[in-house]
Design a protein around this motif. Structure first.
Motif, PDB file in Angstrom:
ATOM      1  N   ALA A  61      -3.912  -6.185  -9.929  1.00 14.73           N
ATOM      2  CA  ALA A  61      -5.063  -6.715  -9.190  1.00 14.73           C
ATOM      3  C   ALA A  61      -4.847  -8.147  -8.746  1.00 14.73           C
ATOM      4  O   ALA A  61      -5.352  -8.565  -7.710  1.00 14.73           O
ATOM      5  N   TRP A  62      -4.080  -8.894  -9.530  1.00 18.49           N
ATOM      6  CA  TRP A  62      -4.055 -10.342  -9.343  1.00 18.49           C
ATOM      7  C   TRP A  62      -2.737 -10.897  -8.835  1.00 18.49           C
ATOM      8  O   TRP A  62      -2.689 -12.040  -8.370  1.00 18.49           O
ATOM      9  N   ALA A  63      -1.647 -10.161  -8.931  1.00 19.01           N
ATOM     10  CA  ALA A  63      -0.354 -10.765  -8.593  1.00 19.01           C
ATOM     11  C   ALA A  63       0.567  -9.899  -7.742  1.00 19.01           C
ATOM     12  O   ALA A  63       1.501 -10.421  -7.147  1.00 19.01           O
ATOM     13  N   CYS A  64       0.327  -8.619  -7.676  1.00 18.21           N
ATOM     14  CA  CYS A  64       1.281  -7.748  -6.979  1.00 18.21           C
ATOM     15  C   CYS A  64       1.145  -7.868  -5.456  1.00 18.21           C
ATOM     16  O   CYS A  64       0.030  -7.819  -4.934  1.00 18.21           O
ATOM     17  N   PRO A  65       2.260  -7.980  -4.733  1.00 15.83           N
ATOM     18  CA  PRO A  65       2.202  -8.043  -3.268  1.00 15.83           C
ATOM     19  C   PRO A  65       1.567  -6.792  -2.655  1.00 15.83           C
ATOM     20  O   PRO A  65       0.962  -6.858  -1.584  1.00 15.83           O
ATOM     21  N   VAL A  66       1.718  -5.667  -3.347  1.00 15.62           N
ATOM     22  CA  VAL A  66       1.180  -4.418  -2.805  1.00 15.62           C
ATOM     23  C   VAL A  66      -0.359  -4.390  -2.908  1.00 15.62           C
ATOM     24  O   VAL A  66      -1.024  -3.630  -2.212  1.00 15.62           O
ATOM     25  N   ALA A  67      -0.921  -5.260  -3.749  1.00 17.79           N
ATOM     26  CA  ALA A  67      -2.387  -5.306  -3.871  1.00 17.79           C
ATOM     27  C   ALA A  67      -3.015  -5.667  -2.520  1.00 17.79           C
ATOM     28  O   ALA A  67      -4.014  -5.073  -2.109  1.00 17.79           O
TER      29      ALA A  67
END
Ligand code: SF4
Ligand code: SF4
Ligand code: SF4
Length: 252
Positions: A61-67
């Motif tokens: 939720a907070w760090a993934c580029p795919v979010a």
């Protein structure tokens, strides 16, 4: 406010993706393994596993580029998905990849060293025009899958990182480590269903919170359910060790 911060972080991670691409790549891990090397991406996967022990899938939720890509996808297809069916697909793909990874290390004669910059000698992943072809191909594939399947479709169906985060979460539960989770005061729930409707991971939050906490391994600690609850009965909490006994048993 929390939602804005989360979206800002997700967008920042998405715009930095050309820089971080190789450090999250399943291909780079295999390529490194073929030379007996632990690459940067494998180190990141190990860190994701460790973060999962304490934070569950908060990375998602907070760090993934795919979010960020997943949030864009929701603008086109926001249909809730069948988590279990898609997880079966994801674990089948992950199983093949993991077997190839182990096989590559075995053929290389075991682990012979560390190379965090494997295939990323200039530190930036996408450092020449030709690599943008691969980069845009991956972006389009992730977006297309999300458009076709629904809410966070690519995350549920093909993500090679989620199993590391989930494994960390399960280890944390088994070790009774206090973990970040969503707690509820279930007795005050008015069954409006808004939490379930808002969940980006298609979790039946309304049912989950009846036990006092969200137990699903798909929960990415985004806080969307807490933000939309009209009764304000959902909140982030760091469970005590004794909670994890009940928490763990109810899931295994
Ligand atoms: S499921 Fe995978 S791709 Fe999706 S946000 Fe989590 S780590 Fe990133
Ligand atoms: S249950 Fe709540 S915190 Fe977990 S993924 Fe769904 S909306 Fe986010
Ligand atoms: S949004 Fe709040 S009140 Fe409504 S179903 Fe969910 S927990 Fe219950």
């Amino acid at each position: 406010m929390r939602r804005k911060i989360r979206l800002m972080l997700a967008c920042a991670a998405m715009f930095l993706f050309p820089l971080t691409f190789n450090y999250l790549s399943p291909y780079v891990s295999i390529d490194g393994a073929m030379a007996g090397l632990v690459s940067g991406s494998l180190l990141v996967f190990a860190l994701q596993f460790l973060s999962g022990i304490f934070l569950g899938r908060a990375w998602c939720a907070w760090a993934c580029p795919v979010a960020g890509i997943a949030e864009i996808g929701r603008g086109v297809n926001d249909r809730r998905v069948n988590i279990k069916k898609l997880a079966a697909v994801r674990y089948a793909i992950f199983g093949v990849w993991f077997a190839a990874l182990v096989g590559a290390f075995v053929l290389a004669g075991g682990i012979r060293g560390l190379d965090p910059l494997h295939l990323t000698e200039k530190i930036v992943s996408i450092d020449e025009p030709a690599k943008f072809v691969t980069y845009y191909f991956v972006l389009i594939a992730l977006l297309a899958l999300t458009f076709a399947v629904g809410r966070r479709g690519a995350c549920h169906a093909i993500c090679w990182m989620a199993p590391f985060l989930t494994a960390g979460e399960l280890v944390g539960r088994a070790l009774r480590v206090p973990q970040l989770k969503i707690r509820s005061e279930a007795e005050k729930c008015v069954s409006c269903g808004l939490c379930t409707k808002s969940c980006p991971m298609s979790i039946d939050v309304e049912t989950e919170i009846k036990s006092g906490r969200v137990k699903s391994l798909a929960c990415i600690r985004c806080g969307a359910c807490a933000d939309c609850c009209p009764k304000r009965i959902l909140r982030f909490a760091c469970g005590e060790a004794k909670d994890n006994v009940i928490y763990g048993k109810s899931v295994y």
